[in-house]
Design a protein around this motif. Structure first.
Motif, short mmCIF file in Angstrom:
data_model
loop_
_atom_site.label_atom_id
_atom_site.label_comp_id
_atom_site.label_asym_id
_atom_site.label_seq_id
_atom_site.Cartn_x
_atom_site.Cartn_y
_atom_site.Cartn_z
N ARG A 134 -10.18 5.32 -6.80
CA ARG A 134 -9.15 6.22 -6.27
C ARG A 134 -7.77 5.59 -6.47
N ALA A 135 -7.64 4.26 -6.22
CA ALA A 135 -6.35 3.61 -6.41
C ALA A 135 -5.91 3.71 -7.86
N LEU A 136 -6.88 3.62 -8.77
CA LEU A 136 -6.54 3.69 -10.19
C LEU A 136 -6.22 5.13 -10.61
N GLY A 137 -6.30 6.05 -9.66
CA GLY A 137 -5.84 7.41 -9.96
C GLY A 137 -6.94 8.43 -10.12
N MET A 138 -8.18 8.08 -9.78
CA MET A 138 -9.25 9.08 -9.89
C MET A 138 -9.07 10.12 -8.78
N GLN A 139 -9.24 11.40 -9.17
CA GLN A 139 -9.10 12.48 -8.19
C GLN A 139 -10.35 12.54 -7.32
N ARG A 140 -10.19 13.12 -6.13
CA ARG A 140 -11.34 13.25 -5.22
C ARG A 140 -12.51 13.96 -5.88
N ASP A 186 -2.23 15.09 -2.53
CA ASP A 186 -3.11 13.96 -2.84
C ASP A 186 -3.36 13.87 -4.34
N ALA A 187 -3.54 15.03 -4.97
CA ALA A 187 -3.82 15.04 -6.41
C ALA A 187 -2.61 14.52 -7.20
N ALA A 188 -1.41 14.92 -6.77
CA ALA A 188 -0.21 14.49 -7.48
C ALA A 188 -0.01 12.99 -7.32
N ALA A 234 -2.39 10.83 -6.89
CA ALA A 234 -3.40 10.18 -7.73
C ALA A 234 -2.93 10.15 -9.18
N ARG A 235 -2.36 11.25 -9.63
CA ARG A 235 -1.87 11.31 -11.01
C ARG A 235 -0.75 10.29 -11.22
N ASN A 239 0.82 -1.21 0.00
CA ASN A 239 0.00 0.00 0.00
C ASN A 239 0.86 1.26 0.00
N PHE A 247 -5.73 -6.61 -7.50
CA PHE A 247 -6.16 -6.84 -6.12
C PHE A 247 -6.53 -8.30 -5.91
N PHE A 281 -2.56 -1.71 -10.60
CA PHE A 281 -2.93 -2.47 -9.39
C PHE A 281 -3.68 -3.74 -9.76
N ARG A 329 -0.21 7.54 -9.54
CA ARG A 329 -0.79 6.20 -9.53
C ARG A 329 -1.39 5.88 -10.89
N ASN A 330 -2.11 6.86 -11.42
CA ASN A 330 -2.80 6.64 -12.69
C ASN A 330 -1.80 6.39 -13.83
N ILE A 380 -1.06 4.42 -2.04
CA ILE A 380 -2.44 4.55 -1.58
C ILE A 380 -2.49 4.67 -0.07
N ASP A 381 -1.32 4.69 0.56
CA ASP A 381 -1.24 4.90 2.00
C ASP A 381 0.05 5.69 2.25
N ILE A 438 -8.18 5.50 0.99
CA ILE A 438 -8.22 4.46 -0.05
C ILE A 438 -8.04 3.07 0.56
N VAL A 439 -7.07 2.94 1.46
CA VAL A 439 -6.79 1.63 2.05
C VAL A 439 -8.00 1.10 2.80
#
Ligand SMILES: Nc1ncnc2c1ncn2[C@@H]1O[C@H](COP(=O)(O)OP(=O)(O)OP(=O)(O)O)[C@@H](O)[C@H]1O
Ligand SMILES: [Mg+2]
Lengths: 248, 406
Positions: free
Chosen positions: B306-312, A76-78, A80-81, A51, A91, A89, A83-84, A56-57, B399-400
């Protein structure tokens, strides 16, 4: 340049008054193109580490350098970007979106990024074919078997051409043969595409198929097969559930 | 795009719940619009009965101070025949003015020879009065050929025991203060529809009342506008022109003079506001409730996105879109329901008995497309904003934790 580099990574959970150290001083380097497994008993901190590395953590202490970038002070936004764009991932529970078709699920990371529908469609089609599900594009997740779902998830993780794919126990919900097939598929993709795989498992039957094994215990790295190649199958007694799984 | 797809698919997946929410919004929408249509027609009816039936016209013009003190000292505010001629000529220049009718009011005693009771009377030119009444469904008329013929309100006629063709005597003090009396022929008896005026009102020819009050003038001028002209606009246009011509006048609109209209409107507006507030709250609560459930069921999905990168913000957008779709679809359902019910009421000739009336009248509900549109926009906006509340909670999930949620 290593793809992942961590220094003295710690994660502590607070349960009321008690502090639970889930990870202690993890220093780890992973080079691009590796196929690495985190190995360890339940509660050893595999998920926690994945994680943190998957962004994501957030760690309690220490830092993670991903592809040369320090992730400590990212917004947080950076994150997310990143990660994308950089991380795929997979699971344990597949985590496909139930209302989307297989194809749409694979398109999802691209849709989130804002890639045009036609391009995302084309790319997702190709990835689904790659994992052998070319005929299942319009099936909903509940119309697919567990192994098929996990292959859709692999296609989804691959669709953005990430640097790194993180998979937390990708085979735990699959029967022995399917689990092995999924690992073989990941390994093949690792070979052909050169994408880095980092995953956790405690399935001893997979041992023979792994390149590098990082063994965790109580939140610490106990052994790393990069340093020495221990005979893991003798040091780790297989858990009873998985023995049954292997017999099935 | 992805937000719309996810919103639509999830609404469809939970179509029972979506339908329930949609119906709650639709019924609220219809309630608001049916009531709005009902009061719109009621206002129009009251407006016509004030302007045409009661003869208030659109505007009443009198000397400054008349409206406050005119009933106590009528002689101070009288408009002379010369004033009336000039005023009428000036007013008739405006082609938005259809009728200019001088008026005189009086009060006094009316008697059948045995019994006397008080009256209040309006004096007006019979031909002009009839022209104003033509616009209404009123059946009564004054007769230009009968200078001593007047209309008597129903309760008054009953009290005095007269009907059409009966004879009465009116008594009043002239503007100078002398007692004067005149014979009155009853032309027609009419129901004012208002208990406060029904037992004392007379409608008389202007000449008759001038003779009774011993004056050649009038106390005010009532102006009827051509259909479609606005009373307030014309008032603003007239004021400077009157001042320029040397008249120091006050102009009141029919709304200002009809306290009954204002009372009814205030009451209905209040009920409407109350109804709208309830609908507002129902929509708000049902959207919050529906989407809270939706968020709760989809925690893992949110974690995955969110894990796949979607913004809040994009997560919020998914649920806001769901709310907006429910609001719009609910409103459209409400619009269909409204139109259906209006048509059913219209073609089914539904009648009802209003509280002030003794006979059933047809229930008529105006079709107000503008109101439908405004309600749709308002409810869609409320639904979207209401959705943001649960959506924000979804976007704030760790997310976790969300991924670990079963
Ligand atoms: N949210 C949490 N709150 C408190 N403690 C936690 C939390 N998540 C994990 N832990 C603790 O951290 C430690 C490591 O947990 P983790 O889930 O990383 O183990 P794991 O190796 O993935 O185990 P498993 O093989 O069962 O998945 C455990 O002792 C666990 O109890
Ligand atoms: Mg785990």
């Amino acid at each position: 340049m290593p793809l992942i580099e961590t220094h003295e990574l710690c994660k502590t959970y607070r349960l009321g008054e008690i502090e639970v150290p889930a990870l202690r001083n993890i220093s780890l380097r992973i080079e691009p193109g590796e196929f690495t497994a985190l190995w360890g008993p339940s509660g050893s901190g595999k998920s926690t580490l994945l994680n943190l590395l998957g962004l994501i953590d957030t760690p309690s202490a220490g830092n993670i350098i991903l592809n040369g970038r320090d992730t400590a002070n990212m917004t947080d936004a950076a994150r997310a970007r990143l990660r994308n764009e950089g991380i795929g991932f997979i699971f344990q529970g597949f985590n496909l979106i139930p209302v989307l078709s297989a194809l749409e699920n694979v398109m999802l990371p691209l849709s989130i990024r804002g890639v045009s529908r036609t391009r995302a469609h084309c790319e997702a089609d190709r990835r689904l074919a790659e994992v052998g599900l070319g005929k299942y594009t319009h099936h909903r997740p509940d119309q697919l078997s567990g192994g098929q779902r996990q292959r859709v998830a692999i296609a989804r993780a691959l669709v953005t051409n990430p640097l790194l794919i993180i998979a937390d126990e990708p085979t735990a919900n699959l029967d022995a043969a399917t689990g092995l097939a999924v690992i073989e598929q990941m390994k093949a993709l690792n070979h052909t595409l050169g994408v880095t795989f980092l995953f956790s498992t405690h399935d001893p039957r997979l041992l023979g198929h792994l390149q590098r094994i990082v063994r965790l215990s109580d939140g610490e790295i106990l052994e790393d097969s990069m340093d020495a190649l221990p005979n893991l199958s003798t040091t780790l007694p297989p858990s009873p559930t998985h023995t049954e799984g292997a017999a099935a | 795009m992805i937000a719309l797809t996810l919103a639509l698919r999830n609404l469809w997946k939970n179509r029972r719940r979506s339908l329930a929410t949609l119906l709650a919004i639709g019924i609220g929408f219809a309630a608001v619009n049916l009531f709005a249509g009902y009061i719109a027609n009621t206002y129009a009816g009251l407006r016509d009965s004030s302007i045409y039936g009661e003869g208030l016209g659109h505007l009443t013009i009198a000397r400054k101070g008349y409206f406050a003190n005119g009933s106590l000292q009528p002689e101070r505010y009288i408009l002379s025949p010369d004033d009336l001629t000039r005023l009428t000529r000036l007013l008739r220049e405006d082609n938005r003015i259809e009728v200019v009718s001088p008026r005189l009011s009086a009060s006094g005693l009316v008697s059948n020879g045995k019994l006397s009771t008080i009256f209040i009377a309006e004096g007006e030119d019979p031909a002009l009065a009839n022209r104003i009444w033509q616009h209404s469904n009123a059946r009564f008329r004054l007769d230009p050929q009968k200078p001593a013929g007047g209309l008597v309100s129903k309760a008054l006629a009953e009290r005095l025991g007269v009907g059409p063709h009966g004879n009465l005597v009116t008594m009043a003090s002239t503007l100078e203060g002398q007692i004067n009396a005149l014979d009155l022929d009853v032309l027609q008896v009419w129901d004012t529809g208002n208990a406060a005026t029904n037992d004392k009102t007379l409608r008389l020819p202007l000449g008759y009342l001038q003779q009774l009050l011993d004056t050649e003038g009038a106390s005010r001028v009532v102006v009827l506008l051509t259909p479609g002209s606005d009373a307030d606009t014309l008032r603003s246009a007239l004021q400077p022109r009157l001042r320029a011509a040397g008249f120091d006048m006050e102009i009141k609109t029919w709304v200002e003079l009809s306290s009954y209209y204002r009372q009814v409107k205030r009451l209905f507006d209040l009920i409407f506001a109350f109804l709208f507030t309830i609908v507002f709250i129902v929509v708000l609560m049902s959207i919050i409730n529906t989407l809270s459930m939706s968020v709760m069921e989809r925690v893992r999905e949110i974690g995955t996105l969110r894990a796949l990168g979607m913004q809040r913000l994009a997560v919020i957008r998914i649920f806001a879109t769901e709310g907006a779709l429910l609001g719009i679809a609910g409103s459209l359902a409400g619009a269909v329901l409204t139109c259906t019910l209006i048509a059913l009421i219209h073609f089914g000739h539904v009648t009802y008995t209003p509280p002030a009336s003794s006979t059933p009248v047809p229930l008529s509900i105006a079709f107000l497309p503008g109101m439908l549109g405004i309600t749709l926009v308002i409810l869609a906006v409320i639904a979207t904003l209401a959705a943001c509340w649960p959506a924000r909670r979804a976007a704030r999930l760790e997310i976790v934790d969300a991924l670990g949620h079963i």
